[in-house]
Design a protein around this motif. Sequence first.
Motif, PDB file in Angstrom:
ATOM      1  N   ALA A  25      -4.394   3.584   3.299  1.00 29.04           N
ATOM      2  CA  ALA A  25      -5.129   2.651   2.449  1.00 29.04           C
ATOM      3  C   ALA A  25      -4.432   2.548   1.011  1.00 29.04           C
ATOM      4  CB  ALA A  25      -6.665   2.931   1.972  1.00 29.04           C
ATOM      5  N   TRP A  26      -3.703   1.420   0.808  1.00 23.28           N
ATOM      6  CA  TRP A  26      -2.799   1.198  -0.319  1.00 23.28           C
ATOM      7  C   TRP A  26      -3.675   0.616  -1.618  1.00 23.28           C
ATOM      8  CZ3 TRP A  26       2.443   2.586  -0.236  1.00 23.28           C
ATOM      9  CH2 TRP A  26       2.908   2.998   0.922  1.00 23.28           C
ATOM     10  N   TRP A  70       3.008  -1.444  -4.210  1.00 21.03           N
ATOM     11  CA  TRP A  70       1.743  -0.731  -3.664  1.00 21.03           C
ATOM     12  C   TRP A  70       1.928   0.533  -3.657  1.00 21.03           C
ATOM     13  CZ3 TRP A  70      -2.854  -3.875  -2.245  1.00 21.03           C
ATOM     14  CH2 TRP A  70      -2.509  -5.302  -2.423  1.00 21.03           C
ATOM     15  N   TYR A  71       0.852   1.282  -4.006  1.00 24.80           N
ATOM     16  CA  TYR A  71       1.129   2.758  -3.799  1.00 24.80           C
ATOM     17  C   TYR A  71      -0.056   3.868  -2.932  1.00 24.80           C
ATOM     18  CZ  TYR A  71      -2.564   3.319  -7.515  1.00 24.80           C
ATOM     19  OH  TYR A  71      -3.904   3.242  -8.135  1.00 24.80           O
ATOM     20  N   VAL A  72       0.310   5.045  -2.737  1.00 22.43           N
ATOM     21  CA  VAL A  72      -0.562   5.521  -2.012  1.00 22.43           C
ATOM     22  C   VAL A  72      -0.098   7.171  -2.583  1.00 22.43           C
ATOM     23  CG1 VAL A  72      -0.726   4.713   0.287  1.00 22.43           C
ATOM     24  CG2 VAL A  72       1.053   6.195  -0.059  1.00 22.43           C
ATOM     25  N   SER A  73      -1.227   7.995  -2.629  1.00 23.26           N
ATOM     26  CA  SER A  73      -1.211   9.361  -2.958  1.00 23.26           C
ATOM     27  C   SER A  73      -0.022   9.994  -1.952  1.00 23.26           C
ATOM     28  CB  SER A  73      -2.219  10.139  -3.051  1.00 23.26           C
ATOM     29  OG  SER A  73      -2.092  11.605  -3.427  1.00 23.26           O
ATOM     30  N   VAL A  92       5.690   1.475  -2.988  1.00 25.03           N
ATOM     31  CA  VAL A  92       6.688   0.676  -2.046  1.00 25.03           C
ATOM     32  C   VAL A  92       6.580  -0.642  -2.270  1.00 25.03           C
ATOM     33  CG1 VAL A  92       7.033   0.306   0.260  1.00 25.03           C
ATOM     34  CG2 VAL A  92       6.527   2.562  -0.417  1.00 25.03           C
ATOM     35  N   HIS A  93       7.757  -1.427  -2.206  1.00 27.58           N
ATOM     36  CA  HIS A  93       7.840  -2.870  -2.446  1.00 27.58           C
ATOM     37  C   HIS A  93       8.412  -3.338  -1.073  1.00 27.58           C
ATOM     38  CE1 HIS A  93       9.525  -6.734  -4.992  1.00 27.58           C
ATOM     39  NE2 HIS A  93       8.816  -7.127  -3.643  1.00 27.58           N
ATOM     40  N   ILE A  94       7.516  -4.023  -0.134  1.00 29.57           N
ATOM     41  CA  ILE A  94       8.040  -4.279   1.260  1.00 29.57           C
ATOM     42  C   ILE A  94       8.426  -5.887   1.110  1.00 29.57           C
ATOM     43  CG2 ILE A  94       6.440  -2.801   2.341  1.00 29.57           C
ATOM     44  CD1 ILE A  94       4.979  -5.297   3.144  1.00 29.57           C
ATOM     45  N   THR A  95       9.086  -6.467   2.129  1.00 30.90           N
ATOM     46  CA  THR A  95       9.303  -7.780   2.113  1.00 30.90           C
ATOM     47  C   THR A  95       8.154  -8.670   2.008  1.00 30.90           C
ATOM     48  OG1 THR A  95      11.256  -7.246   3.558  1.00 30.90           O
ATOM     49  CG2 THR A  95      10.619  -9.648   3.369  1.00 30.90           C
ATOM     50  N   GLY A 128       6.355  -8.802  -0.624  1.00 33.49           N
ATOM     51  CA  GLY A 128       5.460  -8.052  -1.868  1.00 33.49           C
ATOM     52  C   GLY A 128       4.013  -7.861  -1.695  1.00 33.49           C
ATOM     53  N   GLY A 129       3.567  -8.061  -0.314  1.00 29.11           N
ATOM     54  CA  GLY A 129       2.336  -7.829  -0.074  1.00 29.11           C
ATOM     55  C   GLY A 129       1.815  -6.158   0.066  1.00 29.11           C
ATOM     56  N   SER A 130       0.564  -5.925   0.704  1.00 25.42           N
ATOM     57  CA  SER A 130       0.091  -4.417   0.954  1.00 25.42           C
ATOM     58  C   SER A 130       0.954  -4.121   2.275  1.00 25.42           C
ATOM     59  CB  SER A 130      -1.331  -4.554   1.219  1.00 25.42           C
ATOM     60  OG  SER A 130      -1.497  -3.088   1.967  1.00 25.42           O
ATOM     61  N   PRO A 131       1.442  -3.010   2.361  1.00 22.26           N
ATOM     62  CA  PRO A 131       1.985  -2.353   3.454  1.00 22.26           C
ATOM     63  C   PRO A 131       1.279  -2.185   4.702  1.00 22.26           C
ATOM     64  CG  PRO A 131       2.834  -1.096   1.616  1.00 22.26           C
ATOM     65  CD  PRO A 131       1.892  -1.860   1.276  1.00 22.26           C
ATOM     66  N   ALA A 132      -0.110  -2.396   4.499  1.00 20.05           N
ATOM     67  CA  ALA A 132      -1.008  -2.235   5.519  1.00 20.05           C
ATOM     68  C   ALA A 132      -1.272  -3.617   6.395  1.00 20.05           C
ATOM     69  CB  ALA A 132      -2.498  -1.839   5.105  1.00 20.05           C
ATOM     70  N   GLU A 133      -0.953  -4.768   5.317  1.00 13.86           N
ATOM     71  CA  GLU A 133      -1.217  -5.832   5.797  1.00 13.86           C
ATOM     72  C   GLU A 133       0.466  -6.489   6.430  1.00 13.86           C
ATOM     73  OE1 GLU A 133      -2.975  -8.025   2.743  1.00 13.86           O
ATOM     74  OE2 GLU A 133      -4.666  -6.855   2.618  1.00 13.86           O
TER      75      GLU A 133
END
Lengths: 261, 220
Positions: free
Chosen positions: B28-29, B40-43, B86-89, B91-96
Amino acid sequence: MTIPVLWHPSAGRFRILWDNRADAATTIPTASSEAADYPIENIQNIWPEYKHRTDGLAVPDWWKFDLVTAQDVDYVLLWKHNISAGGTNLIQGNAADAWGAPTVNDTPTWAADRLVHQLAATAHLRRWRIASTDAANPDGYLEAGRVFIGTYFEFRYSYARKTPILYDPSEIQYTQGGQLISTRRTQFRGMRYEFSAVDAAEFATLAEIYEAVGMNTPYWIIEDSDSPLTTSYYVQNISEWRFPEIIHGYNEFMLEVETVR
Amino acid sequence: MAFDPNGYNPDLVYLLDIEIARRLDTLAWTQAAAPNTACWYVSHPEGEPSKVEGDGAAYTQNSSLASCQAGTRRWFYDATLERLYVHITGGGSPAEGSPYLASYHWVRLSTDYETYDGHPYRPCLARDAIPSVSSQMGLFHEGGCSLSFGSIKILNGDGYFDTLFDAYIWEAKEAILRIGEKGKGDANYAVRWYGWTGDIEEWTDDLVTISTEDLRTNIS
């Protein structure tokens, strides 16, 4: 009938510190800071050289233990520390997490690599803190391997005989011609203590202790309660506890241990 | 002092480093606060990752959240808050966004207490845990040889690895075995084997056994 008892002529008593509240699963340990790779949880690990380390020096640095409920405490030990002789140390106990004027606020006697402090009287408190200000510490941080917080068991009489044992676990091989080829390992020490007359009450407590520590859990012993800094050891059992009966109600007892590495 | 394998009676210590992975995209990000909302971040209580990969390719480490925001396929670790950004391609949530996202960190195991490169090693390798290394050449030798390294046995009597094996990916991860004399400093240690972990062959209350593979088998 009088039972002849042999014991070491020291004035102090032999004590076993085994029920460590600092290690309880419910206890919450915290520290003034944590260096990367040296978390406070290491201090609950049975290995004394697998340590917690602070991230620099603070005024003071501290290790704190929330026992969740108030517990009886007689001894507080800090084991394998690097606090220098110039450090100012406090053993503190309090009901609340406030350390301005704690109920217990003792200054322990320092020794290299250990603090072994007995409270003036049993304290029944929830929170305990070991605080140290050691601004000139040459390492630039404080570290410690183990902490003991709890009560103790004391024999009525000290041991009758002690046998120090030196171990060398090196692996030894011989050629056909008898030449020695060895792989050197780190040496360590052990001790065997013989007690001459354990009574029924002591036997009951020792059985309770062995049930808790068995062959799998290290604990501390203090050979002479009058000289705790020089006669305390962190040990593990290396043989079962046997109690040959002398007469009904009295038994001999041999405690054989090695220092925990 | 340099390690001397022919020295008299060396008290040898083995150091084993394994770079294990944690899968992140299923977590869950939380979106970072403005203006860094593409991050987006996680612990991440394991500390700073040794690397972060998305779909098998390394992301770029950045030294600030602002620089992580400035480009895609980047990461930043906040040591104070123990957060991995993390900044994925896109810019959305890594989960999505659904890249296969993993962070890596080294676990350090040894046959005795030792510190190497400033890191403490956990003494949980049994004396007989380190297998021998053998090398073989085929009938048609073309300049290389196959290194064979057996299985690594990790003591698990205290259950320490039960959680780690449940939470992290240990198979097919880089591993380095060093050997040296206890307490003689970093320069004394030499790399004896550098390869990959294979399968987890055995995982019991007492022992974990991990097979190994030659490094070249996983390099294309």
